[in-house]
Motif scaffolding. Sequence first.
Motif, mmCIF file in Angstrom:
data_model
loop_
_atom_site.group_PDB
_atom_site.id
_atom_site.type_symbol
_atom_site.label_atom_id
_atom_site.label_comp_id
_atom_site.label_asym_id
_atom_site.label_seq_id
_atom_site.Cartn_x
_atom_site.Cartn_y
_atom_site.Cartn_z
ATOM 1 N N GLN A 88 0.843 -1.183 0.000
ATOM 2 C CA GLN A 88 0.000 0.000 0.000
ATOM 3 C C GLN A 88 0.884 1.240 0.000
ATOM 4 O O GLN A 88 2.102 1.165 0.200
ATOM 5 C CB GLN A 88 -0.905 0.005 1.228
ATOM 6 C CG GLN A 88 -0.148 -0.056 2.548
ATOM 7 C CD GLN A 88 -1.060 -0.021 3.743
ATOM 8 O OE1 GLN A 88 -2.255 0.178 3.617
ATOM 9 N NE2 GLN A 88 -0.496 -0.198 4.932
ATOM 10 N N SER A 89 0.232 2.409 -0.226
ATOM 11 C CA SER A 89 0.992 3.654 -0.342
ATOM 12 C C SER A 89 1.685 4.028 0.959
ATOM 13 O O SER A 89 2.812 4.552 0.949
ATOM 14 C CB SER A 89 0.052 4.786 -0.773
ATOM 15 O OG SER A 89 -1.000 4.953 0.178
ATOM 16 N N TRP A 131 -1.099 2.963 -9.197
ATOM 17 C CA TRP A 131 -0.563 3.955 -8.260
ATOM 18 C C TRP A 131 0.942 3.754 -8.035
ATOM 19 O O TRP A 131 1.697 4.726 -7.923
ATOM 20 C CB TRP A 131 -1.294 3.848 -6.925
ATOM 21 C CG TRP A 131 -1.129 2.521 -6.243
ATOM 22 C CD1 TRP A 131 -1.865 1.399 -6.444
ATOM 23 C CD2 TRP A 131 -0.151 2.193 -5.259
ATOM 24 N NE1 TRP A 131 -1.425 0.371 -5.650
ATOM 25 C CE2 TRP A 131 -0.371 0.831 -4.910
ATOM 26 C CE3 TRP A 131 0.864 2.898 -4.632
ATOM 27 C CZ2 TRP A 131 0.409 0.169 -3.964
ATOM 28 C CZ3 TRP A 131 1.645 2.244 -3.694
ATOM 29 C CH2 TRP A 131 1.417 0.898 -3.367
ATOM 30 N N ARG A 134 2.850 5.003 -11.162
ATOM 31 C CA ARG A 134 3.016 6.460 -11.159
ATOM 32 C C ARG A 134 4.128 6.883 -10.201
ATOM 33 O O ARG A 134 4.893 7.814 -10.498
ATOM 34 C CB ARG A 134 1.682 7.126 -10.778
ATOM 35 C CG ARG A 134 0.601 6.992 -11.845
ATOM 36 C CD ARG A 134 -0.610 7.856 -11.516
ATOM 37 N NE ARG A 134 -1.311 7.364 -10.332
ATOM 38 C CZ ARG A 134 -2.282 6.450 -10.369
ATOM 39 N NH1 ARG A 134 -2.646 5.914 -11.536
ATOM 40 N NH2 ARG A 134 -2.892 6.058 -9.273
ATOM 41 N N THR A 135 4.224 6.205 -9.073
ATOM 42 C CA THR A 135 5.316 6.496 -8.139
ATOM 43 C C THR A 135 6.663 6.201 -8.781
ATOM 44 O O THR A 135 7.618 6.984 -8.642
ATOM 45 C CB THR A 135 5.150 5.654 -6.863
ATOM 46 O OG1 THR A 135 3.883 5.921 -6.281
ATOM 47 C CG2 THR A 135 6.256 5.955 -5.870
#
Length: 391
Positions: A88-89, A131, A134-135
């Motif tokens: 997770q982020s 996500w 993109r990081t």
Amino acid sequence: MLYSMREPRRRNPRDPRADFAEHLKRHLGRCPQEWQDRAAPMLIVDPDGLEDGLLVQAWAASTLKRRVEAAGRYFDCCRESSLPCVLQSAGVKARLRKMQESGSRPAAATIEIASLLEFSSALFPEKEHGWLERTHRSLKKIAAASPSRNAGRALPADDLRHFGLEIFELADRKFDDARLRRDFEEAHMLARTALALVLLTEAPMRVGALASVDVTPGLLSRLVLIHVEGCDTKTGEAETRLFSSEAVRCLSSYISRHRAAMALPTENKLFVGDNGLAVLGATLSENIGRLTEARLGRRVTAHPIRHSAANFIVACAPEEAALASVILGHRTRSVTPVYTRRASQVLASETHAESARRTAERLGADTEVFRRKGAKTPRRKRHDQALRKKR
């Protein structure tokens, strides 16, 4: 004669595939059970290589090791940060923060996230990884604008070559004064490291390929050439490297004096250790790093030497920058744009300097006065003063 009365120390042979399987199992155990269950059938390492897992077949061994290790480090960070062991982020932010605090470069963080992304995508293709992609793209842009570790450790190739020649002369003097066995070993260590440094600066091959060179009759009769077999190069093609007269003199002295005092009669590799057996390329690189760090104040290993050689090629002949990839023996052409882009910057600076010089000559301006230390600013001409008053 130093080893005529002693039995050589030989390492027990190890099974590389068994070591590879043990490495994957150890680092996969740091991941949660869900990841282990998904990865276990894909990471099977068959002793004969006939029934390997899907990822073992698809990825190179070094790539697979790096990605499994990245996953293990990520979940270790989640446990230390009291976060759930899921991708997770929040966990990625904690991992990046930890890498930043430890002084890691943006390029290292980019590789870490890319490894984690690829491993997770292979195990869980049904999950959404946009996500994390993109990081990774954001980190890649930051890394492209940041200096690399090799750029910070690189020194001019010509300076490194002269340094290697000086160290080899020191090794010869120590060999002449040596009386005890440890004295010969110290002289041999300096000579071996200095010779590797000189050869790498003149012919920036990979240090593993240099360590694989044999002392064959062809090498002894024509020391100006060193032949590297295709199995020891990254491109898979055999290479022949030509050296200067100074490098040939060091090579001849090393073979006839330093190596002759250390090598066992059955050893045919050019570079040998204190036990009379061949040394690995990683050992040569480590020796070069210790020597440069102790005497030059900067740790320069084998790979930054290749970086220095590429910079030398680009600076001397920017219009031929693509040859840097050929001389350095890169496997693919994807590295060539790095040198051509750097060469474009060199050509742009040269064009700008030439344009400024021609403009100064056409206007009759003397730009040298501004470069002299302590020079006074030239006085304005009368017509300039008149124009200034009218304005």
